[in-house]
Write an enzyme that holds these catalytic residues in place. Structure first.
Site, PDB file in Angstrom:
ATOM      1  N   ASP A 143      69.335 -40.348  15.083  1.00  0.00           N
ATOM      2  CA  ASP A 143      68.133 -40.972  14.538  1.00  0.00           C
ATOM      3  C   ASP A 143      68.532 -42.357  14.027  1.00  0.00           C
ATOM      4  OD1 ASP A 143      66.158 -41.928  12.758  1.00  0.00           O
ATOM      5  OD2 ASP A 143      65.404 -39.895  12.441  1.00  0.00           O
ATOM      6  N   TYR A 183      58.780 -49.538  12.598  1.00  0.00           N
ATOM      7  CA  TYR A 183      58.054 -50.231  11.524  1.00  0.00           C
ATOM      8  C   TYR A 183      58.947 -50.582  10.343  1.00  0.00           C
ATOM      9  CZ  TYR A 183      57.703 -45.292  10.127  1.00  0.00           C
ATOM     10  OH  TYR A 183      57.986 -43.986   9.843  1.00  0.00           O
ATOM     11  N   ARG A 194      65.476 -47.322  -4.790  1.00  0.00           N
ATOM     12  CA  ARG A 194      66.068 -47.754  -3.512  1.00  0.00           C
ATOM     13  C   ARG A 194      65.632 -49.180  -3.186  1.00  0.00           C
ATOM     14  NH1 ARG A 194      64.653 -44.965   2.303  1.00  0.00           N
ATOM     15  NH2 ARG A 194      62.699 -46.039   1.827  1.00  0.00           N
TER      16      ARG A 194
HETATM   17  C1  LIG Z   1      61.300 -43.251   8.347  1.00  0.00           C
HETATM   18  C2  LIG Z   1      61.984 -42.087   8.999  1.00  0.00           C
HETATM   19  C3  LIG Z   1      61.294 -41.210   9.845  1.00  0.00           C
HETATM   20  C4  LIG Z   1      59.805 -41.364  10.019  1.00  0.00           C
HETATM   21  O1  LIG Z   1      59.274 -40.599  11.046  1.00  0.00           O
HETATM   22  P1  LIG Z   1      57.746 -40.832  11.410  1.00  0.00           P
HETATM   23  O2  LIG Z   1      57.477 -39.886  12.503  1.00  0.00           O
HETATM   24  O3  LIG Z   1      57.585 -42.267  11.772  1.00  0.00           O
HETATM   25  O4  LIG Z   1      56.931 -40.551  10.179  1.00  0.00           O
HETATM   26  C5  LIG Z   1      62.005 -40.215  10.472  1.00  0.00           C
HETATM   27  N1  LIG Z   1      63.341 -40.053  10.268  1.00  0.00           N
HETATM   28  C6  LIG Z   1      64.027 -40.874   9.443  1.00  0.00           C
HETATM   29  C7  LIG Z   1      65.493 -40.686   9.253  1.00  0.00           C
HETATM   30  C8  LIG Z   1      63.370 -41.905   8.778  1.00  0.00           C
HETATM   31  O5  LIG Z   1      64.052 -42.698   7.954  1.00  0.00           O
END
Ligand SMILES: *Cc1c(COP(=O)(O)O)cnc(C)c1O
Length: 410
Positions: free
Chosen positions: A195, A220, A369
């Protein structure tokens, strides 16, 4: 260091020119670009153009004439350059959560007979929830195992289908060694899903250099794609023909406009696209990506780490409050670009900083943060923010009832 020293760093900053490409309110120091990046100046004009000319005048013809249909792969191909992938290995699609579900399911199809999905306790909640949903869906045919981060690598075994890790942790900013973990997983025949939400646009990621299998990420945050911008996903070329998406929609079909009854998945990255792409979101995102591509990822990472380091050093040098502790690594090689301080009054501290027009965020239970997006922040802003935080702690300026009222989004 002195404020003059910070000014000298700005004068020597090769990325300083990009600041004017962002539309930020005057007097705000924005330390939350890791949650929602600010709009590029050019996005306003681009949104007017896409809604008036492409949507308004072109109407449905714009799928062809404005190449809307090609947008997921076109923008994906640009993101690929930021994360060390080939253009043919990345597409924009869905949200990070949905993409994780798709790729985790896909990883299980790539490793038949293996049943374990391995992740770390304290991973970003949506990642664990998506995997729990998949586990429930598969009713016993796959199990999610979460372990403390220190135990994850040693637990990879012959039953592990996929290791699912967030490259830079959303709270601690701790950064996994992508090459080492990927190699350890491969040694056991397992895949890794990375991720990149807090890495893309922040850290110089080299997916193919690490022989990565699969990855997902948000656009985003550091990529400045706009609130709820569509996410991206990476599937290494060697896995593309075999991996199956559990969400078989018409845009993942080999020939969407053949309108066949039977699903025949595209054998390339398009197989991971689900339905109709969100064109307005993609249009905004492409502006953010084009801006990001103007900066060398190695410089972006180096500046971001320097900003984070400056913030930590200046806050700690003032030693204003013994209750404030840095969460996560100090060593720049082991961290990402945000800084998390634990403090029992973390929420009130973040609110009090906001009242001083310095925007960070709070992560339960006690983390204040602050994110250091290298494209628009200056060293002087970071120096000012650090001193404002230190002053606030010294004066207990956060200790007011209005700073304790919790909003829905922290
Ligand atoms: C911000 C974030 C998400 C967000 O997932 P969405 O499907 O866009 O809500 C997922 N995983 C991590 C590690 C994040 O920091």
């Amino acid at each position: 260091v002195t404020r003059d020293d910070a000014q000298a760093l700005d004068a020597a900053d090769a990325l300083a020119g990009l600041r004017s490409a962002f539309a930020l309110p005057d007097g705000v120091i924005y330390l939350d670009g890791n949650s929602l990046g600010p709009p590029p100046v050019a996005v306003h004009e681009r949104m007017a153009q896409v809604t008036r000319r492409e949507w308004g005048e072109g109407l449905v013809r714009s799928w062809n004439t404005a190449d809307w249909i090609g947008a997921p792969l076109r923008v994906g191909g640009k993101i690929a350059r930021l994360i060390g992938a080939k253009a043919s290995e990345v597409t924009v699609a869905d949200s990070t959560t949905v993409n994780l579900f798709k790729l985790a399911s896909g990883a299980l199809t790539l490793r038949p007979g293996r049943t374990t999905m391995l992740s770390e306790a304290g991973n970003f909640p949506t990642n664990l929830y998506a995997l729990q949903g998949l586990e429930a869906q598969l009713a016993g045919r796959a199990t999610l195992k979460t372990l403390p981060p220190t135990d994850v690598v040693a637990a990879i075994d012959e039953d592990t289908a996929a290791v699912v890790l967030t490259h830079v942790h959303y709270k601690t900013a701790r950064r996994w060694d992508m090459n080492a973990v990927t190699a350890a997983a491969h040694a056991k025949g397992a895949l890794v899903i990375w991720d990149l939400c807090h890495s893309a646009g922040a850290i110089a990621v080299d997916l193919n250099g690490a022989k990565a299998d699969l990855a997902i990420g948000c656009s985003y945050k550091y990529l400045n794609g706009g609130p709820g911008a569509p996410a991206f996903l990476f599937v290494a070329e060697r896995h593309q023909a075999k991996i199956r998406s559990p969400l078989t929609g018409w845009m993942g079909h080999a020939e969407p406009f053949a309108f066949e009854d039977g699903y025949r998945g595209a054998a390339d990255i398009r197989g991971q696209i689900t339905g109709t792409p969100p064109i307005l979101g993609l249009a905004a995102l492409e502006v953010g990506i084009d801006l990001q591509l103007e900066a060398d990822p190695a410089l972006v990472e180096a500046k971001g780490l320097a900003l984070a380091g400056l913030f930590i050093a200046e806050v700690e040098a003032r030693g204003a409050d013994p209750a404030l502790t840095l969460t996560g690594p100090r060593n720049p090689a082991e961290r990402g670009l945000h800084v998390s301080f634990a403090h029992p009054e973390g929420y009130a501290i973040v609110q009090a900083m906001m009242a001083r027009r310095i925007i960070g965020d709070f992560r339960a239970p006690d983390i204040a943060r602050f994110g250091f997006s290298p494209l628009f922040l200056s060293y002087v802003e970071v120096w000012d923010a650090a001193h404002a935080l230190a002053d606030l702690l010294a004066s207990r300026g956060w200790d007011r009832p209005e700073f304790r009222t919790r909003a829905a989004v922290t």
